[in-house]
Every structure is written in C-alpha cells, then in structure tokens.
Design an enzyme around this catalytic site. Sequence first.
Site, PDB file in Angstrom:
ATOM      1  N   THR A   1       0.780  -1.174  -0.119  1.00  0.00           N
ATOM      2  CA  THR A   1      -0.092  -0.041  -0.062  1.00  0.00           C
ATOM      3  C   THR A   1       0.867   0.999   0.140  1.00  0.00           C
ATOM      4  O   THR A   1       2.013   1.267  -0.355  1.00  0.00           O
ATOM      5  CB  THR A   1      -0.759  -0.094   1.056  1.00  0.00           C
ATOM      6  OG1 THR A   1      -1.867   1.024   1.141  1.00  0.00           O
ATOM      7  CG2 THR A   1      -0.163   0.357   2.622  1.00  0.00           C
ATOM      8  N   ASN A   2       0.321   2.242   0.351  1.00  0.00           N
ATOM      9  CA  ASN A   2       1.146   3.639   0.328  1.00  0.00           C
ATOM     10  C   ASN A   2       0.559   4.497   1.583  1.00  0.00           C
ATOM     11  O   ASN A   2      -0.530   4.045   2.336  1.00  0.00           O
ATOM     12  CB  ASN A   2       1.044   4.227  -0.749  1.00  0.00           C
ATOM     13  CG  ASN A   2      -0.334   4.420  -1.194  1.00  0.00           C
ATOM     14  OD1 ASN A   2      -1.195   5.326  -0.532  1.00  0.00           O
ATOM     15  ND2 ASN A   2      -0.700   4.076  -2.265  1.00  0.00           N
TER      16      ASN A   2
END
Length: 395
Positions: free
Chosen positions: A208-209
Amino acid sequence: MLKGKTVVLGVTGSIAAYKIANLARMLKKLHADVQVLMTKNAVNFINPITFESLLGTKCLIDTFDRNFQYSVEHVALAKRADVVLIAPASANVIGKIAGGIADDMLTTTVMACPCKKIISPAMNHNMLHNPIVQDNIEKLRRFGYEIIPSDNGMLANGDIGDGRMPDENVLLEYILREIACEKDMVGRKVLVTAGATRESIDPVRFITNHSSGRMGFAMAEAAMLRGAEVTLVAAHADVQPPMFVDVVNVVSAEDMFNAVTQRAADCDIIIKAAAVADYTPVTTADSKIKKSDGDMKIELKRTKDILKHLGENKREGQIICGFSMETDNVIENSRKKLTSKNCDMICANSLRTAGAGFGTDTNVITMITKDSEQELPLMSKEDAAHMILDRIKTL
C-alpha cells in the site's frame, strides 16, 4: 464558513435538548448568527441562560415578551433566517406544525419562515412509530420539510429502539449542506476516488502507500456542498467519508478500476485523488513467494492505470482532473502526466514541501492545465478543494 448566515435553532421539550448547546457553540465557531427559540416545555430540560451565555443573544420563548427592541419579532427573525433546525422535535411540536398551529414563539416563527426547515424527531420508540406521528412526519415531508432520521439505541427510559436524536455533528452537517456554499454545481455528477488501495501478498501482508484519503474526501465534500451529485470510490482512509455522498468501498486497485469504469460514463467530472498501489503480486501461489534467510522475494506486476484509461475513454464534455504527488521536477513530471493521461487538469504537489503531502490537514497545490499553471498557497485541504472546483468550472 457561515459568516453572514442566520441559523434558527428550535428546541422543544425532550431530554436530548442538552445536545443543542454544543451545536450552538459549533455554529458560532463557524461565525454563524445563531438564534435559539425554545418552547416552554424545553426550559424544563435546559436553561435558556445556557444558550444566552454561549451566544450572547437573548433566547426567545414568549411571543409577547417585551424585553427586547420593538419589532414583530417572529416575522423579523423569519425574514432573516437562512435555515431553521428544530432539534429535538417532540411529537407535540411536530403535530402542531403539521396542523398549522402557531401558538408560541417557536411555531409562529417557523410558520412565517420561507427558508428551508429541518426537523430532527426525538421521542420514545412507540411514540415515534405511532401512526398519527408518522402521518404528521410524512405531511411535513410533502410540504418540503427535511426530516433527519432518528438513531436507534438506548432511549431515556432505558428502552432500546428508534427515537434517539443524532449526534450534534450530524445535525451540523445537515445545516452545512443547506447553507455553507452557493449551489453552483446543481445538476452536475461528480466521481471522486480517494484513499490508498491495498494489494494482498498473503492473508496477513499487503502492499500500500501512506495516503490518508483526506484530500479526496475533501473534494467529495466540497462538490456535495455545492450541490453536485457525488459518488466517492473510497479505498483505505484515515478519516470518515463525508455525509450525503454515495460511497463505494474498495480494497485493491482492480476493485477501484472496476468501480470507476462502471460509473465513469455517467459523470460530468471525474477527480482521481486516490493513491493507487503501483504494483500487485502476480499470483498468491506459494511458488511465487520466495523466502531465504528471513528475506522475502515477491514477483510483482503493475496495476491497471485508472487515470490513463479514463483519459483514453473520455466522452465529449467530460472533465478529468488527476493528482500528481512528486518528489522532484514537480511541474515537469506533472505536465507529462497531463498529456500522457489526456487529462484536463493535474493538481500537483511535492512530498518535500512543508505542510503538503500525506497525512496532513493542509496542502500546497499547483493546478496545471494545458495553457496555465496556478500555484496555491498553503491552505486547508477543504479550502484547496473549493479552489480546485472553482478552476474546474472554468474548463
């Protein structure tokens, strides 16, 4: 936000009346002119001095009270009001308004108000579901009153059921939707993506980020407040989505791609503010995940490019706005994205700029179109969202 707006709060005889003191305080912080009207029964639950201390204005109860400057007070206030909220609204007052009875300051003023009127019923479960009360509520709806649905939970007498007045933050959102902004986007359909997608590696881990979703949620809320019909395709976020928008929850980039492409053709404006994970595991098969001495090696592939797909399939008259988060060559790289993705506008910012980027309440954005660049100063993401919509309206 509400400077120059007059909000009339009608408080009736219900234990939930205590919540309205905080609502009045919240409205004052937003610079609204707040006037409280109370029924004689309401003063048994909360003292008028509470509101007068918070607001610095007289709380009106008695139609024939002479302790204020002469005017036909209910008429003068009715002319000034931008919105009326009756909360809590008892069965008695709902019945009187539905029947056209105006026998006190509250009901007389409401009867004289041409502005939007919002009702938040609060009472015992059985009373709320009494057919007479339900008929009165439906009658008010037919005459243009907005009814806020009651919450379900423990009531004042200990019963569990419908009839609880919603939290004051919910009441505030109803007021803001009505008067916070000029309705200059009525009839427009807006699609916004927000949040961080997640690509599963295995049942425990994912790629993810750091996106919090705040900028995308601010865009969705700003468009809603300006009257647009908004669909929000939301991945993981650190904040709650705004009220009054159609929220489509997604997890992966593939989920978001499918949700967006299914809805894009019907939308006039598409704003891609989501931070999509660039890569996803090729497969969840164990053979593709290699472990050696505690290290993990995963075979990856790029996720689908949602913005490029939107640009390639843009219909006539549709406006597409993308976001570009860069660390170097912000303007140059964002201009390349504007062209390669066939966007109408790119909102660019840098992770190196103080107050911008992930997880903050503020942003520093440069709005880039084919023939212009406009850098916005540091401001809240809510204010930035409105500036972006102002620019989109000119495209």
